[in-house]
Design an enzyme around this catalytic site. Structure first.
Site, PDB file in Angstrom:
ATOM      1  N   HIS A  13      54.122  -7.571 -36.390  1.00 44.05           N
ATOM      2  CA  HIS A  13      52.997  -7.095 -36.099  1.00 44.05           C
ATOM      3  C   HIS A  13      51.603  -7.634 -36.467  1.00 44.05           C
ATOM      4  O   HIS A  13      50.466  -7.344 -35.915  1.00 44.05           O
ATOM      5  CB  HIS A  13      52.902  -5.635 -36.023  1.00 44.05           C
ATOM      6  N   TYR A 138      64.270 -25.278 -35.679  1.00 45.35           N
ATOM      7  CA  TYR A 138      63.593 -24.213 -35.120  1.00 45.35           C
ATOM      8  C   TYR A 138      64.207 -23.918 -33.692  1.00 45.35           C
ATOM      9  O   TYR A 138      64.414 -22.822 -33.529  1.00 45.35           O
ATOM     10  CB  TYR A 138      62.114 -24.192 -35.234  1.00 45.35           C
ATOM     11  N   ASN A 167      53.127 -23.300 -25.895  1.00 46.05           N
ATOM     12  CA  ASN A 167      52.104 -23.123 -27.203  1.00 46.05           C
ATOM     13  C   ASN A 167      50.898 -22.026 -27.170  1.00 46.05           C
ATOM     14  O   ASN A 167      50.464 -21.912 -26.231  1.00 46.05           O
ATOM     15  CB  ASN A 167      51.438 -24.407 -27.281  1.00 46.05           C
ATOM     16  N   HIS A 181      49.821 -24.721 -36.098  1.00 47.83           N
ATOM     17  CA  HIS A 181      49.951 -25.344 -34.855  1.00 47.83           C
ATOM     18  C   HIS A 181      48.766 -26.354 -34.642  1.00 47.83           C
ATOM     19  O   HIS A 181      47.735 -26.217 -35.173  1.00 47.83           O
ATOM     20  CB  HIS A 181      50.335 -24.512 -33.833  1.00 47.83           C
ATOM     21  N   ARG A 249      50.384 -31.153 -23.170  1.00 49.43           N
ATOM     22  CA  ARG A 249      50.604 -29.699 -23.968  1.00 49.43           C
ATOM     23  C   ARG A 249      50.219 -28.832 -22.841  1.00 49.43           C
ATOM     24  O   ARG A 249      49.211 -28.747 -22.492  1.00 49.43           O
ATOM     25  CB  ARG A 249      50.200 -29.597 -25.232  1.00 49.43           C
ATOM     26  N   ASP A 350      54.164 -38.165 -32.600  1.00 51.99           N
ATOM     27  CA  ASP A 350      53.549 -37.472 -31.743  1.00 51.99           C
ATOM     28  C   ASP A 350      54.363 -36.257 -31.271  1.00 51.99           C
ATOM     29  O   ASP A 350      53.647 -35.198 -30.648  1.00 51.99           O
ATOM     30  CB  ASP A 350      53.726 -38.218 -30.309  1.00 51.99           C
TER      31      ASP A 350
END
Length: 389
Positions: A13, A138, A167, A181, A249, A350
């Site tokens: 949270h 992941y 993302n 990120h 992205r 990349d």
């Protein structure tokens, strides 16, 4: 349907998504919320998680906690990424079931999809070809999590739903130069390069005190600060970013993601996703109280083979829109007011060339995004500046 008095546990949270979900539920009048920081409850500790569920008995769970990081962290800490996430997921989902939680929302990532998946990526392309190597561990952990939700539903008749966001960025984002990120890392680099050029050492020191880099804080001398920042491509009016800048992205504002998550939590059931009312033998009288015994399945519920293959029941969450990393850098440059140069180091990886998701399923369930990327980048920079005050 969860009512306003339902006790809802939000794991993670304090994080980017979890904090936004907490605030969204509060705004809707859901005030019986539970949260624990990592120092209060280590979700990788099976005994501690069971004790928490024994004591709190939540009606619903949002699993927004995860061990996360950017491309460099994914390369470096491969064992951590798979083990930490698997432990958290197994502990929370397993205890949610054993403690009779009515509804569970599991949050994953669109990195679950194959590296060369057809674009935009529908939920059905899962496990159809190899993953991107740099975030394989992941992704595998998150695939396991969504499969756990799917499998618990089919065997035990539970109501666990998995949402895979694209993302994310927004308030409470992580601006760590090594582990964050792409967008927050890029934004901080460009901001610091501007401050160096402006000679604004008070602001540089404030930034470094708030988020130290390799142990270097605002109390270090100028040369020490400049040396460590140079390791991350930050110098006077110049920033060097990893890769070619050509990957595409998609980005979703975290508060939009929270709104989508809460919409699903409150309004969407597993039966709505698969179009089958009774999807487990539990609905036909099978019990689930028997012991796990490979030689005897009595009392273990069970899926229904006659329904055929039920899979890919997760939901993509995104905007359905994309831009290149170079175009993103241009938006960040504009938001920061940077007048220097941004360069790309093509010798660095990349990652996945393109990651656009198909959001038709989410739209059909009644939700679409609100914040466009141009406004979102500006909002994020304003939040970042406020966080330094």
């Amino acid at each position: 349907m969860l009512d306003k008095n339902s006790k809802i546990y939000i794991a993670g949270h304090h994080g980017l998504v979890g904090s936004a979900i907490w605030n969204n539920l509060k705004q809707r009048g859901y005030n019986n919320l539970i949260g624990r920081s990592h120092s209060e409850l280590d979700l990788t500790d099976q005994t501690a998680v069971k004790k928490f569920f024994d004591e709190e008995r939540p009606d619903a769970v949002v699993l927004a906690a995860a061990f996360v990081g950017g491309i460099m962290a994914n390369f470096l800490y491969r064992a951590d990424f798979i083990m930490q996430n698997m432990l958290m997921q197994c502990n929370v989902i397993g205890n949610a079931y054993s403690h009779g939680v009515k509804k569970l929302l599991f949050l994953g990532s669109t990195c679950i999809y194959p590296k060369d998946a057809p674009q935009p990526m529908k939920e059905d392309v899962l496990l159809t070809s190899p993953l991107e190597y740099s975030n394989e561990e992941y992704a595998i952990a998150k695939i396991a999590g969504l499969k756990m939700c799917e499998s618990y539903n089919l065997q035990y008749g539970t109501n666990y739903i998995a949402v895979m966001p694209t993302n994310l960025y927004g308030p409470n984002d992580n601006f760590h130069l090594e582990n964050s990120h792409v967008m927050p890392a890029m934004m901080r680099k460009i901001y610091l390069a501007k401050l160096i050029h402006d000679g604004n050492w008070n602001s540089i020191r404030t930034d470094m005190d708030k988020r130290p880099v390799e142990g270097v804080t605002g109390s270090n001398c100028n040369d020490e600060i400049l040396t460590v920042l140079a390791k991350y491509g930050i110098s006077d009016n110049r920033v060097v970013l990893w890769g070619t800048g050509t990957p595409l992205r998609e980005f979703l504002w975290s508060e939009d993601m929270a709104d989508a998550s809460v919409h699903v939590l409150l309004n969407v059931d597993f039966k709505d996703i698969i179009g089958i009312e009774k999807y487990s033998s539990v609905f036909y009288g099978k019990t689930t109280t028997g012991a796990v015994d490979r030689n005897n399945s009595e009392g273990r519920g069970g899926a229904i083979p006659s329904l055929g293959e039920i899979r890919n029941c997760h939901i993509n969450a995104g905007t359905g829109k994309e831009l290149t990393i170079r175009e993103l850098s241009e938006l960040v440059v504009k938001a920061v007011g940077f007048k220097g140069t941004v360069e790309f180091d093509a010798s660095k990886p990349d990652g996945t060339p393109r990651k656009l998701i198909d959001v038709e399923k989410l739209h059909s369930l009644g939700w679409t995004h609100k914040v466009e990327i141009e406004d979102g980048v500006q909002k994020l920079f304003e939040w970042y500046q406020d966080s330094l005050r």
